[in-house]
Design a protein around this motif. Sequence first.
Motif, PDB file in Angstrom:
ATOM      1  N   SER A  75      37.340  69.063  49.759  1.00  0.00           N
ATOM      2  CA  SER A  75      38.281  69.507  50.780  1.00  0.00           C
ATOM      3  C   SER A  75      37.831  70.815  51.401  1.00  0.00           C
ATOM      4  N   ILE A  76      36.517  70.958  51.562  1.00  0.00           N
ATOM      5  CA  ILE A  76      36.006  72.151  52.218  1.00  0.00           C
ATOM      6  C   ILE A  76      36.310  72.026  53.705  1.00  0.00           C
ATOM      7  N   THR A  77      36.914  73.063  54.249  1.00  0.00           N
ATOM      8  CA  THR A  77      37.376  72.982  55.636  1.00  0.00           C
ATOM      9  C   THR A  77      36.271  73.356  56.616  1.00  0.00           C
ATOM     10  N   SER A  78      36.491  73.037  57.862  1.00  0.00           N
ATOM     11  CA  SER A  78      35.477  73.357  58.872  1.00  0.00           C
ATOM     12  C   SER A  78      35.313  74.861  59.050  1.00  0.00           C
ATOM     13  N   ALA A  79      36.342  75.641  58.702  1.00  0.00           N
ATOM     14  CA  ALA A  79      36.229  77.111  58.796  1.00  0.00           C
ATOM     15  C   ALA A  79      35.105  77.621  57.894  1.00  0.00           C
ATOM     16  N   TYR A  80      34.926  76.951  56.769  1.00  0.00           N
ATOM     17  CA  TYR A  80      33.872  77.360  55.832  1.00  0.00           C
ATOM     18  C   TYR A  80      32.490  77.241  56.477  1.00  0.00           C
ATOM     19  N   TYR A  81      32.304  76.176  57.220  1.00  0.00           N
ATOM     20  CA  TYR A  81      30.999  75.916  57.834  1.00  0.00           C
ATOM     21  C   TYR A  81      30.792  76.635  59.163  1.00  0.00           C
ATOM     22  N   ARG A  82      31.874  77.074  59.766  1.00  0.00           N
ATOM     23  CA  ARG A  82      31.795  77.618  61.121  1.00  0.00           C
ATOM     24  C   ARG A  82      30.823  78.785  61.238  1.00  0.00           C
ATOM     25  N   GLY A  83      29.864  78.646  62.154  1.00  0.00           N
ATOM     26  CA  GLY A  83      28.915  79.727  62.395  1.00  0.00           C
ATOM     27  C   GLY A  83      27.750  79.787  61.418  1.00  0.00           C
ATOM     28  N   ALA A  84      27.722  78.865  60.457  1.00  0.00           N
ATOM     29  CA  ALA A  84      26.643  78.901  59.463  1.00  0.00           C
ATOM     30  C   ALA A  84      25.314  78.498  60.100  1.00  0.00           C
ATOM     31  N   VAL A  85      24.274  79.254  59.783  1.00  0.00           N
ATOM     32  CA  VAL A  85      22.931  78.936  60.281  1.00  0.00           C
ATOM     33  C   VAL A  85      22.023  78.458  59.153  1.00  0.00           C
ATOM     34  N   GLY A  86      22.534  78.532  57.933  1.00  0.00           N
ATOM     35  CA  GLY A  86      21.759  78.082  56.775  1.00  0.00           C
ATOM     36  C   GLY A  86      22.665  77.573  55.684  1.00  0.00           C
ATOM     37  N   ALA A  87      22.132  76.661  54.879  1.00  0.00           N
ATOM     38  CA  ALA A  87      22.898  76.138  53.741  1.00  0.00           C
ATOM     39  C   ALA A  87      21.985  75.978  52.538  1.00  0.00           C
ATOM     40  N   LEU A  88      22.497  76.389  51.398  1.00  0.00           N
ATOM     41  CA  LEU A  88      21.828  76.119  50.136  1.00  0.00           C
ATOM     42  C   LEU A  88      22.613  74.974  49.505  1.00  0.00           C
ATOM     43  N   LEU A  89      21.977  73.801  49.453  1.00  0.00           N
ATOM     44  CA  LEU A  89      22.653  72.609  48.933  1.00  0.00           C
ATOM     45  C   LEU A  89      22.204  72.408  47.481  1.00  0.00           C
ATOM     46  N   VAL A  90      23.110  72.692  46.579  1.00  0.00           N
ATOM     47  CA  VAL A  90      22.744  72.814  45.166  1.00  0.00           C
ATOM     48  C   VAL A  90      23.146  71.583  44.354  1.00  0.00           C
ATOM     49  N   TYR A  91      22.234  71.121  43.480  1.00  0.00           N
ATOM     50  CA  TYR A  91      22.586  70.140  42.453  1.00  0.00           C
ATOM     51  C   TYR A  91      22.124  70.696  41.111  1.00  0.00           C
ATOM     52  N   ASP A  92      22.509  69.999  40.052  1.00  0.00           N
ATOM     53  CA  ASP A  92      22.192  70.429  38.681  1.00  0.00           C
ATOM     54  C   ASP A  92      21.146  69.463  38.130  1.00  0.00           C
ATOM     55  N   VAL A  93      19.982  69.978  37.764  1.00  0.00           N
ATOM     56  CA  VAL A  93      18.880  69.101  37.318  1.00  0.00           C
ATOM     57  C   VAL A  93      19.230  68.329  36.045  1.00  0.00           C
ATOM     58  N   THR A  94      20.297  68.728  35.350  1.00  0.00           N
ATOM     59  CA  THR A  94      20.690  68.013  34.123  1.00  0.00           C
ATOM     60  C   THR A  94      21.780  66.963  34.358  1.00  0.00           C
ATOM     61  N   ARG A  95      22.306  66.901  35.579  1.00  0.00           N
ATOM     62  CA  ARG A  95      23.349  65.904  35.892  1.00  0.00           C
ATOM     63  C   ARG A  95      22.947  65.102  37.118  1.00  0.00           C
ATOM     64  N   HIS A  96      22.546  63.860  36.865  1.00  0.00           N
ATOM     65  CA  HIS A  96      22.014  63.043  37.952  1.00  0.00           C
ATOM     66  C   HIS A  96      23.041  62.790  39.055  1.00  0.00           C
ATOM     67  N   SER A  97      24.310  62.679  38.692  1.00  0.00           N
ATOM     68  CA  SER A  97      25.352  62.415  39.696  1.00  0.00           C
ATOM     69  C   SER A  97      25.391  63.517  40.754  1.00  0.00           C
ATOM     70  N   THR A  98      25.079  64.736  40.350  1.00  0.00           N
ATOM     71  CA  THR A  98      25.120  65.845  41.316  1.00  0.00           C
ATOM     72  C   THR A  98      23.980  65.732  42.328  1.00  0.00           C
ATOM     73  N   PHE A  99      22.886  65.093  41.884  1.00  0.00           N
ATOM     74  CA  PHE A  99      21.758  64.839  42.797  1.00  0.00           C
ATOM     75  C   PHE A  99      22.102  63.677  43.733  1.00  0.00           C
ATOM     76  N   GLU A 100      22.735  62.649  43.183  1.00  0.00           N
ATOM     77  CA  GLU A 100      23.148  61.513  44.021  1.00  0.00           C
ATOM     78  C   GLU A 100      24.086  61.978  45.129  1.00  0.00           C
TER      79      GLU A 100
END
Length: 177
Positions: A75-100
């Motif tokens: 439920s991350i709102t569009s306000a969170y993303y507004r104006g963003a020029v970069g994103a760090l998209l993180v997963y956990d190497v020990t939990r495959h579901s987070t990579f999926e």
Amino acid sequence: AYRADEDYDYLFKIVLIGDSGVGKSNILSRFTKNEFCVLSKSTIGVEFATRSIRVDDKVLKAQIWDTAGQERYRSITSAYYRGAVGALLVYDVTRHSTFENVEKWFKEIRDHTDNKIVVMVVGNKADLNHLRAVSVEDARTFAARERTFFMETSALDSTNIENAFTELLTQIYHVVS
Ligand code: GDP
Ligand code: MG
């Protein structure tokens, strides 16, 4: 020449994104305060933290936004993303579901931001190599297909935290300048 601490050439908004528990808040505290917290404090999210780095002769100030646990319910709102020029998209190497789920987060980023946004996919908790559930190769293949950047990190032992942000900020700088 003298420059005041708060002086900067560029201000870049960066968002941290990815499943709950992958280490987003600790990546942020490691980069901005050199702190790590063993206990997860998912409900006590700061809005954002800042740190400046120097690239060439420019001071790039990163304003890095963290979630307060909303990612759990997508439920991350569009306000969170507004104006963003970069994103760090993180997963956990020990939990495959987070990579999926990286693919879903990618779509969410694309739906909410300018298509020039620079995304770096980050496989965090690389210190837990004995519990690894996602190979470096699979992550590299995915990142290449999405034409994005990729790095494994550890907020616990600091591996690649500086590198990930420096690379992301440098790429953003190349896009805007
Ligand atoms: P968030 O929900 O994505 O913000 O994740 P947190 O930063 O709250 O971290 C969730 C849990 O993973 C906490 O117990 C952290 O101590 C732990 N953690 C975060 N980063 C690392 C890491 O690089 N290595 C290890 N071993 N644990 C980590
Ligand atoms: Mg968090």
